[in-house]
Design a protein around this motif. Sequence first.
Motif, mmCIF file in Angstrom:
data_model
loop_
_atom_site.group_PDB
_atom_site.id
_atom_site.type_symbol
_atom_site.label_atom_id
_atom_site.label_comp_id
_atom_site.label_asym_id
_atom_site.label_seq_id
_atom_site.Cartn_x
_atom_site.Cartn_y
_atom_site.Cartn_z
ATOM 1 N N GLY A 14 2.248 1.697 4.770
ATOM 2 C CA GLY A 14 3.407 1.322 5.561
ATOM 3 C C GLY A 14 4.703 1.641 4.842
ATOM 4 N N GLY A 15 4.650 2.685 3.970
ATOM 5 C CA GLY A 15 5.806 3.041 3.162
ATOM 6 C C GLY A 15 6.369 4.398 3.523
ATOM 7 N N TYR A 34 7.226 1.322 -0.921
ATOM 8 C CA TYR A 34 6.343 0.525 -0.066
ATOM 9 C C TYR A 34 6.551 -0.950 -0.413
ATOM 10 C CZ TYR A 34 3.429 0.068 -4.223
ATOM 11 O OH TYR A 34 2.978 -0.202 -5.503
ATOM 12 N N VAL A 35 6.195 -1.820 0.510
ATOM 13 C CA VAL A 35 6.332 -3.266 0.287
ATOM 14 C C VAL A 35 5.090 -3.744 -0.444
ATOM 15 C CG1 VAL A 35 6.552 -5.519 1.395
ATOM 16 C CG2 VAL A 35 7.745 -3.547 2.347
ATOM 17 N N GLY A 36 5.305 -4.309 -1.633
ATOM 18 C CA GLY A 36 4.174 -4.783 -2.435
ATOM 19 C C GLY A 36 3.564 -6.032 -1.858
ATOM 20 N N SER A 71 -5.179 -5.149 -4.846
ATOM 21 C CA SER A 71 -6.437 -4.436 -4.606
ATOM 22 C C SER A 71 -6.380 -3.575 -3.339
ATOM 23 C CB SER A 71 -7.588 -5.438 -4.502
ATOM 24 O OG SER A 71 -7.343 -6.387 -3.472
ATOM 25 N N ASP A 72 -5.614 -4.011 -2.315
ATOM 26 C CA ASP A 72 -5.512 -3.237 -1.078
ATOM 27 C C ASP A 72 -4.628 -1.997 -1.239
ATOM 28 O OD1 ASP A 72 -7.099 -5.087 0.140
ATOM 29 O OD2 ASP A 72 -5.451 -6.178 1.090
ATOM 30 N N GLN A 73 -3.777 -1.986 -2.267
ATOM 31 C CA GLN A 73 -2.807 -0.912 -2.430
ATOM 32 C C GLN A 73 -3.088 -0.022 -3.630
ATOM 33 O OE1 GLN A 73 0.800 -3.345 -2.611
ATOM 34 N NE2 GLN A 73 1.171 -3.007 -0.431
ATOM 35 N N ALA A 74 -4.020 -0.429 -4.459
ATOM 36 C CA ALA A 74 -4.240 0.284 -5.722
ATOM 37 C C ALA A 74 -4.662 1.735 -5.511
ATOM 38 C CB ALA A 74 -5.287 -0.457 -6.550
ATOM 39 N N THR A 75 -5.655 1.959 -4.652
ATOM 40 C CA THR A 75 -6.153 3.327 -4.466
ATOM 41 C C THR A 75 -5.117 4.246 -3.825
ATOM 42 O OG1 THR A 75 -8.455 2.574 -4.368
ATOM 43 C CG2 THR A 75 -7.954 4.729 -3.408
ATOM 44 N N PRO A 76 -4.465 3.869 -2.709
ATOM 45 C CA PRO A 76 -3.471 4.790 -2.128
ATOM 46 C C PRO A 76 -2.290 5.061 -3.058
ATOM 47 C CG PRO A 76 -3.490 2.696 -0.946
ATOM 48 C CD PRO A 76 -4.688 2.710 -1.811
ATOM 49 N N VAL A 77 -1.799 4.046 -3.776
ATOM 50 C CA VAL A 77 -0.679 4.268 -4.697
ATOM 51 C C VAL A 77 -1.084 5.226 -5.815
ATOM 52 C CG1 VAL A 77 0.821 3.170 -6.404
ATOM 53 C CG2 VAL A 77 0.454 2.077 -4.197
ATOM 54 N N THR A 78 -2.274 5.013 -6.348
ATOM 55 C CA THR A 78 -2.739 5.873 -7.445
ATOM 56 C C THR A 78 -2.981 7.301 -6.965
ATOM 57 O OG1 THR A 78 -3.801 3.924 -8.410
ATOM 58 C CG2 THR A 78 -4.413 6.060 -9.309
#
Length: 318
Positions: free
Chosen positions: A295-296, A313-315, A218-225
């Motif tokens: 942080g990627g 990035y580190v998952g 949930s913390d990474q979903a928006t920036p990755v998308t």
Amino acid sequence: MGARYGLALTAAGLAIVARFGLNDLLPAGFPYLTFFPAVVVCAYYLGLRPAILCAALCGLAAWYWFIPPFAAFALGPPVLWALGFYAFVVAVDIFFIDGMRKALDQLEDERERYAQLAESRDLLYRELHHRVSNNLQVAGALLRLQGQGIADADARHALSQAGERIEVIAKIQRELHDRTGEPAPFRAFAEAILSSAASAAGARVSLTLEGGEAPLHSDQATPVTLVMLESFNNALEHGFGETGSGRVRVSLDQSGETHVLTVRDDGAGPPDGFDPATSKSLGLRIVRAMAQQLGGRFEMAREDGWTVCRLSYVGKAD
């Protein structure tokens, strides 16, 4: 309630009949052989008071017919010992079985209550998620509307782009979860978002998706998308140009500690000397900001006739 007492009377009657049927087959000293099971069954299925009724009737029957002297409610030390033993055993049986039934009923009530709380929590979460998405969409629309009333072309374009990005975030928020509120696999919502972006741009894109079978954290979903979508839009705007057609391959490798998102297109590559790290393009600035938030690292290069945008990035694990 009356039916349970009726069943208790029936159980006691059957136990007495069965004891009479076994009387000639048993040696002396088995007055309660069929009565204990009847009391246990009543305690388990009918409850405390019907079990006490059954135990009392069976005890009276044993006292009168099966404890010598027979056919009499006689009293004496042997009879009192026999009745005391019977009373102790049935009391222990009823106490523990009734306590177990109450504990099971309480456990079932607790499970039902927790299930209702979980359902209520899920409903509240979905409603909050829906409202946040709608509010973001409204904010984006307001920015675009405000931009239409500004004479300066650069300012108007900036507001329009900001509104579009906010609306994109709203769309991402809607697609991140399925109808039940569970996180959707990356591949599922990525295909929906990219197909919608291609349709909005009027592009004819052959889209291939690989990997991404697991949901994003949930913390990474928006920036990755957002990185994926900006890379895709970059291909539509700069790679395919006026033709508006080409191939795009999107993959997300989540197998290791470091996750790798790759967006490839077979359109025209970036000009010679192009450095994505110093580009003033709003899209690439957003990509760099999202990579920094994760942080990627984001890279853009030309490989074997394809323009490759790669985010590493580190998952995170839930």
